[in-house]
Write an enzyme that holds these catalytic residues in place. Sequence first.
Site, PDB file in Angstrom:
ATOM      1  N   HIS A 119      36.371  36.675  44.807  1.00 23.30           N
ATOM      2  CA  HIS A 119      36.083  36.788  46.233  1.00 23.30           C
ATOM      3  C   HIS A 119      35.104  35.675  46.591  1.00 23.30           C
ATOM      4  CE1 HIS A 119      38.178  40.584  46.666  1.00 23.30           C
ATOM      5  NE2 HIS A 119      37.531  41.056  45.613  1.00 23.30           N
ATOM      6  N   HIS A 129      43.834  36.629  42.581  1.00 26.72           N
ATOM      7  CA  HIS A 129      43.940  37.608  41.501  1.00 26.72           C
ATOM      8  C   HIS A 129      44.845  37.038  40.428  1.00 26.72           C
ATOM      9  CE1 HIS A 129      46.700  40.742  39.777  1.00 26.72           C
ATOM     10  NE2 HIS A 129      45.538  41.158  39.310  1.00 26.72           N
ATOM     11  N   THR A 132      46.967  38.739  32.805  1.00 25.40           N
ATOM     12  CA  THR A 132      48.061  38.768  31.829  1.00 25.40           C
ATOM     13  C   THR A 132      47.670  39.754  30.738  1.00 25.40           C
ATOM     14  OG1 THR A 132      47.125  36.802  30.715  1.00 25.40           O
ATOM     15  CG2 THR A 132      48.967  36.440  32.230  1.00 25.40           C
ATOM     16  N   HIS A 162      52.589  28.154  44.965  1.00 20.17           N
ATOM     17  CA  HIS A 162      53.925  28.582  44.540  1.00 20.17           C
ATOM     18  C   HIS A 162      54.628  27.502  43.723  1.00 20.17           C
ATOM     19  CE1 HIS A 162      54.681  32.547  46.353  1.00 20.17           C
ATOM     20  NE2 HIS A 162      53.776  32.177  47.253  1.00 20.17           N
ATOM     21  N   GLY A 275      40.780  56.105  30.278  1.00 20.33           N
ATOM     22  CA  GLY A 275      39.369  56.163  29.922  1.00 20.33           C
ATOM     23  C   GLY A 275      38.705  54.818  29.806  1.00 20.33           C
ATOM     24  N   GLY A 276      39.157  53.841  30.586  1.00 24.43           N
ATOM     25  CA  GLY A 276      38.558  52.514  30.545  1.00 24.43           C
ATOM     26  C   GLY A 276      37.195  52.481  31.208  1.00 24.43           C
ATOM     27  N   ASN A 277      36.549  51.329  31.145  1.00 25.67           N
ATOM     28  CA  ASN A 277      35.242  51.140  31.750  1.00 25.67           C
ATOM     29  C   ASN A 277      35.400  51.082  33.272  1.00 25.67           C
ATOM     30  OD1 ASN A 277      33.105  49.189  32.936  1.00 25.67           O
ATOM     31  ND2 ASN A 277      32.229  49.834  30.986  1.00 25.67           N
TER      32      ASN A 277
END
Length: 295
Positions: A119, A129, A132, A162, A275-277
């Site tokens: 940002h 954004h 991978t 693009h 259960g990720g951060n």
Amino acid sequence: MSDALTIEQKTAEAADWFRTLRDNVCGSFEAIEDDNEGPKADLAPGRFKRQMWERTNQADGKPGGGGVMSIMTGGRVFEKVGVNISSVHGTFTPEFAKSIPGADEDPRFFATGISLVAHMQSPRVPAVHMNTRFIVTTKHWFGGGADLNAPLPVAEDTADFHAAFKGACDRHGDDYYARFKKWCDEYFYIPHRGKARGEGGIFYDGLNTGDWQADFAFTRDVGETFNTIYPALVRRHMNEDWTADERETQLVYRGHYAEFNLVYDRGTTFGLKTGGNVDAILMSLPPEAKWPSPI
């Protein structure tokens, strides 16, 4: 030959590449901070701060990998940018396993990847954004892509972004760009707003052609292409002045961006369901946004 590699070797190679890409992108962004001579040039050049985190498996309480957050805030050019990597493993809940290929046969999984959201201070510099990843269940595949998110779109920027990813796609598959551009356009759409989140790019998932090395090479090319084209777009506009009205447009745009990430984004869902951060998962949210009153 890719068939000569064990799944453990494949995951190790992928995780190592994501670390390398993280270092390369962070270096590119810090160089931009050093070179800025625009409206925020009186600020100290931004620098990334890193924080490690560890994950505990929800099913058995055992260690389940972790990751590293690399965050820069309050820079000359980057208001907030995160370049996060992770390598996690564990067991899907029975309900969530139904939505993941191969997990209905065995709920155990491994996932490694890089996730980046930028940002910008200037509304004239597009947000972006990129991610991978490599996922392993009883099946394994690559996914990811990159998409441009400009509050004030510039046709030349969109065309160049693009074109860069079309070049990357064309180096690996004749139909990749058409397929992955369409997938991006359809995925990064905000149904309740009736509009796209941004100017698009490419998005792919479930990539397993049977040639792991070829799929890995394409995924590396996506990351390298991003680290070439996006810094070029930033440098194109980073020294331009902007108005209060343009900043207002940026903040309202960010509100729509946040809505997509919280309501529809599969990566957000995957991270929270496994259960990720939480801070790393919600790194994608902007530091400031607006939802003007409709009345």
